[in-house]
Design an enzyme around this catalytic site. Structure first.
Site, PDB file in Angstrom:
ATOM      1  N   MET A  30       0.859  -1.183   0.165  1.00 23.55           N
ATOM      2  CA  MET A  30       0.206   0.332  -0.073  1.00 23.55           C
ATOM      3  C   MET A  30       1.132   1.286   0.068  1.00 23.55           C
ATOM      4  O   MET A  30       0.452   2.389  -0.027  1.00 23.55           O
ATOM      5  CB  MET A  30      -0.892   0.130   1.272  1.00 23.55           C
ATOM      6  CG  MET A  30      -2.082  -1.214   1.151  1.00 23.55           C
ATOM      7  SD  MET A  30      -3.058  -1.044   1.844  1.00 23.55           S
ATOM      8  CE  MET A  30      -2.893  -0.768   3.034  1.00 23.55           C
ATOM      9  N   GLY A  31       1.879   0.688  -0.593  1.00 27.51           N
ATOM     10  CA  GLY A  31       2.993   2.218  -0.954  1.00 27.51           C
ATOM     11  C   GLY A  31       3.400   2.491   0.839  1.00 27.51           C
ATOM     12  O   GLY A  31       3.988   1.832   1.440  1.00 27.51           O
ATOM     13  N   HIS A  34       8.898   0.407   2.819  1.00 27.31           N
ATOM     14  CA  HIS A  34      10.238   1.088   4.596  1.00 27.31           C
ATOM     15  C   HIS A  34      11.332   0.112   4.693  1.00 27.31           C
ATOM     16  O   HIS A  34      10.953  -0.697   3.256  1.00 27.31           O
ATOM     17  CB  HIS A  34       9.894   1.554   6.030  1.00 27.31           C
ATOM     18  CG  HIS A  34       8.452   0.313   5.483  1.00 27.31           C
ATOM     19  ND1 HIS A  34       8.827  -1.514   6.321  1.00 27.31           N
ATOM     20  CD2 HIS A  34       7.504   0.138   6.274  1.00 27.31           C
ATOM     21  CE1 HIS A  34       7.577  -2.164   6.633  1.00 27.31           C
ATOM     22  NE2 HIS A  34       6.874  -1.199   6.533  1.00 27.31           N
ATOM     23  N   HIS A  37       9.414  -3.525   3.218  1.00 29.05           N
ATOM     24  CA  HIS A  37       9.154  -3.760   1.604  1.00 29.05           C
ATOM     25  C   HIS A  37      10.471  -4.017   1.119  1.00 29.05           C
ATOM     26  O   HIS A  37      10.421  -5.174   0.266  1.00 29.05           O
ATOM     27  CB  HIS A  37       8.475  -2.114   1.297  1.00 29.05           C
ATOM     28  CG  HIS A  37       7.289  -1.867   2.371  1.00 29.05           C
ATOM     29  ND1 HIS A  37       7.042  -1.231   2.863  1.00 29.05           N
ATOM     30  CD2 HIS A  37       5.834  -2.939   2.468  1.00 29.05           C
ATOM     31  CE1 HIS A  37       5.863  -1.070   2.761  1.00 29.05           C
ATOM     32  NE2 HIS A  37       5.052  -2.336   2.584  1.00 29.05           N
ATOM     33  N   GLN A  61     -10.030  -2.399   2.707  1.00 31.82           N
ATOM     34  CA  GLN A  61      -9.432  -2.785   3.656  1.00 31.82           C
ATOM     35  C   GLN A  61      -9.631  -2.114   4.868  1.00 31.82           C
ATOM     36  O   GLN A  61      -9.168  -2.555   6.353  1.00 31.82           O
ATOM     37  CB  GLN A  61      -8.509  -3.921   3.631  1.00 31.82           C
ATOM     38  CG  GLN A  61      -6.893  -2.574   3.864  1.00 31.82           C
ATOM     39  CD  GLN A  61      -6.225  -3.591   3.384  1.00 31.82           C
ATOM     40  OE1 GLN A  61      -5.875  -4.077   2.160  1.00 31.82           O
ATOM     41  NE2 GLN A  61      -5.273  -3.559   4.219  1.00 31.82           N
ATOM     42  N   ASP A 151       2.013  -8.683   9.391  1.00 30.35           N
ATOM     43  CA  ASP A 151       1.160  -9.230   9.485  1.00 30.35           C
ATOM     44  C   ASP A 151       0.921 -10.922   9.325  1.00 30.35           C
ATOM     45  O   ASP A 151      -0.109 -11.439   8.226  1.00 30.35           O
ATOM     46  CB  ASP A 151       0.531  -8.347   7.903  1.00 30.35           C
ATOM     47  CG  ASP A 151       0.498  -6.610   8.576  1.00 30.35           C
ATOM     48  OD1 ASP A 151      -0.171  -6.907   9.064  1.00 30.35           O
ATOM     49  OD2 ASP A 151       1.456  -6.842   6.587  1.00 30.35           O
ATOM     50  N   SER A 186       6.599  -0.488   9.994  1.00 25.80           N
ATOM     51  CA  SER A 186       5.827  -0.331   9.180  1.00 25.80           C
ATOM     52  C   SER A 186       5.468   1.207   8.612  1.00 25.80           C
ATOM     53  O   SER A 186       5.762   2.475   9.602  1.00 25.80           O
ATOM     54  CB  SER A 186       4.319  -0.431  10.654  1.00 25.80           C
ATOM     55  OG  SER A 186       3.327  -0.047   9.961  1.00 25.80           O
ATOM     56  N   ARG A 188       2.880   2.835   9.472  1.00 22.30           N
ATOM     57  CA  ARG A 188       2.307   3.835   9.808  1.00 22.30           C
ATOM     58  C   ARG A 188       2.777   4.685  10.919  1.00 22.30           C
ATOM     59  O   ARG A 188       2.583   5.068  12.156  1.00 22.30           O
ATOM     60  CB  ARG A 188       1.511   2.573  10.858  1.00 22.30           C
ATOM     61  CG  ARG A 188      -0.053   2.188  10.440  1.00 22.30           C
ATOM     62  CD  ARG A 188      -0.276   1.370  10.695  1.00 22.30           C
ATOM     63  NE  ARG A 188      -1.802   0.377  10.196  1.00 22.30           N
ATOM     64  CZ  ARG A 188      -2.963   0.709  10.240  1.00 22.30           C
ATOM     65  NH1 ARG A 188      -3.138   1.731  10.941  1.00 22.30           N
ATOM     66  NH2 ARG A 188      -3.370   0.126   9.257  1.00 22.30           N
TER      67      ARG A 188
HETATM   68  O1  PAF Z   1      -0.521  -6.038   3.247  1.00 23.06           O
HETATM   69  C1  PAF Z   1      -0.246  -4.703   2.704  1.00 23.06           C
HETATM   70  O2  PAF Z   1      -0.112  -3.521   2.590  1.00 23.06           O
HETATM   71  C2  PAF Z   1      -1.789  -4.897   2.695  1.00 23.06           C
HETATM   72  O3  PAF Z   1      -2.821  -5.323   3.131  1.00 23.06           O
HETATM   73  C3  PAF Z   1      -1.750  -5.763   1.022  1.00 23.06           C
HETATM   74  C4  PAF Z   1      -1.634  -7.287   0.911  1.00 23.06           C
HETATM   75  C5  PAF Z   1      -1.188  -4.766  -0.004  1.00 23.06           C
HETATM   76  C6  PAF Z   1      -3.576  -5.999   0.800  1.00 23.06           C
HETATM   77  O4  PAF Z   1      -3.730  -4.079   0.202  1.00 23.06           O
END
Ligand code: PAF
Length: 279
Positions: A30-31, A34, A37, A61, A151, A186, A188
């Site tokens: 979701m961009g 960090h 990712h 979501q 997650d 994260s 966040r």
């Molecule tokens: O983990 C996430 O960033 C999101 O839940 C995902 C898997 C990209 C789905 O929107």
């Protein structure tokens, strides 16, 4: 770097690669990227001929509209970061591209794993995740897809959806990356003040405390002691559960070979989650 915003342009770019039987690794995000990712992308690059990274803040979501509004969006900075680690294809679609009018999605039976922990406190969240990941998998059609174990419950849900839809995609779960002080990385965290970053350390301290209790206490006793320990910090606990890592069922009197503690809490206005596999 190639940034595609439509299914059509992405599919055209991938067509020749797929014809040449090149493998495609996929990292959905979701961009607000960090190091966590980037670790997924690096692993995907090392195991695939081509890597697609999607950047899409998925509205379905979020069960809290404020959270959706406040979610950091920084496409150019994300693309620059990706550029710094290698050659990937970025897919940054609009909501209409991901959810077309002829979308056939109907809610998937997740056999109850979507009702506990995150599912209990974020009703509908996992159906939103399943919907977007199913649609993205259909668009990208990767050979393997990479997800972070921060997650933890999401990984379990994604494994189940992959099985239920018969997607020929290998799901690769990668370890949580942490700051040197132990805070799980994260997107966040960008919303935390310096003071809140300090306060948030109670999360990893509590997870480690439970690890230290495992040899002498039952899961139920460890949970009670850990909740007391956590309450000495500044965060507001949403849940702390000790579960079997495969079926996410709560552990009470006995530890399992695969026991995991999962926790969610508010640090100021920011909701954080974390987990630890107990060895
Ligand atoms: O983990 C996430 O960033 C999101 O839940 C995902 C898997 C990209 C789905 O929107």
């Amino acid at each position: 770097m190639n940034v595609f915003t439509t299914r059509k342009s992405l599919n055209e770019a991938l067509a020749s690669l797929k014809e040449a039987k090149k493998s495609v690794g996929f990292v959905p995000t979701m961009g607000a990227l960090h190091e966590g990712h980037l670790a997924l992308v690096k692993r995907a690059l090392s195991e695939s001929d081509t890597v697609v990274v999607s950047i899409f803040v998925n509205p379905t979501q979020f069960n809290n509209m404020q959270d959706l509004d406040k979610y950091p969006r920084m496409l150019q900075a994300d693309v620059d970061l990706l550029n710094s680690i290698g050659e990937v294809i970025v897919f940054a679609p609009t909501v209409e591209e991901v959810y077309p009018e002829n979308d056939t999605y109907t809610p998937l039976d997740l056999e109850g794993i979507d009702n506990v922990m995150e599912g209990e406190f974020r009703p509908g969240h996992f159906q939103g995740v399943v919907h977007v990941v199913r649609n993205l998998f259909q668009i990208v059609q990767p050979n393997q897809a990479y997800f972070g174990l921060k997650d933890f419950q999401q990984v379990a849900v994604i494994r189940l959806l992959t099985k239920k839809y018969n997607f020929p995609i290998q799901i690769i779960a990668c370890p949580t990356l942490r700051e040197t002080n132990g805070l799980a990385m994260s997107s966040r965290n960008l919303r935390l003040t310096e003071k809140e970053r300090e306060d948030a350390l109670i999360i990893i301290q509590t997870l480690k405390y439970i690890q230290s209790l495992k040899a002498t206490k039952t899961p139920k006793e460890a949970k009670e002691l850990a909740m007391e320990y956590f309450s000495n910090g500044k965060l507001r606990l949403e849940y702390l559960e000790i579960v079997n890592g495969a079926n996410l069922k709560s552990l009470d009197n006995e530890w399992d070979e695969y026991s995991v503690v999962c926790l969610a809490a508010f640090c100021g206005a920011v909701r954080l989650i974390d987990n630890l596999e107990l060895v």
